[in-house]
Write an enzyme that holds these catalytic residues in place. Sequence first.
Site: not given
Length: 430
Positions: A304, A322
């Site tokens: 990720d 984020f």
Amino acid sequence: MTAYLITGAKIVGGEVADLLIDNEEIVAVGTGLQAPADAETIDATGLIALPGLVDLHTHLREPGREDAETVHTGTRAAAVGGFTAVFAMANTDPVADTAGVVEQVWRLGREAGYADVYPIGAVTVGRQGTQLAELGAMADSAARVRVFSDDGDCVWDAALMRRALEYVKAFGGTIAQHAQEPRLTKGAQMNEGALSGVLGLTGWPSVAEEAIIARDILLNHHVGSKLHICHLSTKGSVEIVRAAKRRGLDVTAEVTPHHLLLTEELAASYDPVYKVNPPLRTKEDVEAVREGLADGTIDIVATDHAPHPVEDKDCEWSAAAFGMIGLETALSVVQHAMVDTKLLTWADVADRMSYRPAAIGQASDHGRPLEAGAPANLVLVDPAAQRTIVPEQSTSLSRNTPFAGMTLPGQVVATFLRGTPTVRDGKPVR
């Protein structure tokens, strides 16, 4: 093309052998190998040879956010981390929801030459969650897309999710779900619990992840398609996936390196480098995902990798983006959290970070055992090395690593993509 004789490597951490690479393939594995006269010999004594790592969850940002990362810089960072293939998420600008955009990303990867890039197509138009994207056109494109995700957003509409699962059955595709019930996480900033209350940050409850996972497993069982769960992060999610697999249901799942190591306590610093979606969870959750990865409930490790420019992270917590970068540190974190703790062997690492992600993503030239006839996609790792993570030394365009200042084990010494070195002595070749 130069031939290479790699001598004295521990093959996936086991027996010591030599590898002869020529004409993009592994020609032979054994001892006393005879190399062509013009072959270059690489002494791999003390090093571990692994198949090239495969990351099923990478954000390369191009097109649209080249200030954070490009396909060139992202795959260069991937090679430094030991990866020979990465799957590029669809949350670009424009969104990768058409054949044209996924082909652009695919071609940029081929031009860069550091790692094969497999674009992931968006499930819905613009990742808006209201209308299916051109799944069939992306599957038939030059990029041959086989994985689809609205990652960053959940496909929260059950009827739409069902249709997506049904649609990709025609070509054996997979829907990769970002499991986050949006109505339970509105304004969420960190893991919901006592600490979020103390810090005054809106909580992101575990049930918001677990409810979507449970729903989608049931939908997928009904449809008979392929479901993959992105960045699983809670103990409850592990238990749901474990129960589904015991029933023989077709679901795969991933965990990130940061969820294997870091906990919510880091949010107490209010340093936005620790702000990520899903959020860092509790120590109990970390222990559960480690156990799940060890016993095979969680199939793979995926980074990720989420690069951001300085201005998107160097601000107050609530305004910060984020995400964390992770391609260059993933293998070291897995060694620290899983291998050095005896939860996984190096053969298991090859399984979780190469064989299985390649199988899920249908990257047939990757995730192959190191044997004669296989494409020469491999990485040499020094497990005895120690390195302190310095953000300014990152190969990525971005610096938002949560491991800054930490000393981690292991160092990628060399990476080969189809017999061509992309990394030597821990540095990109070009």
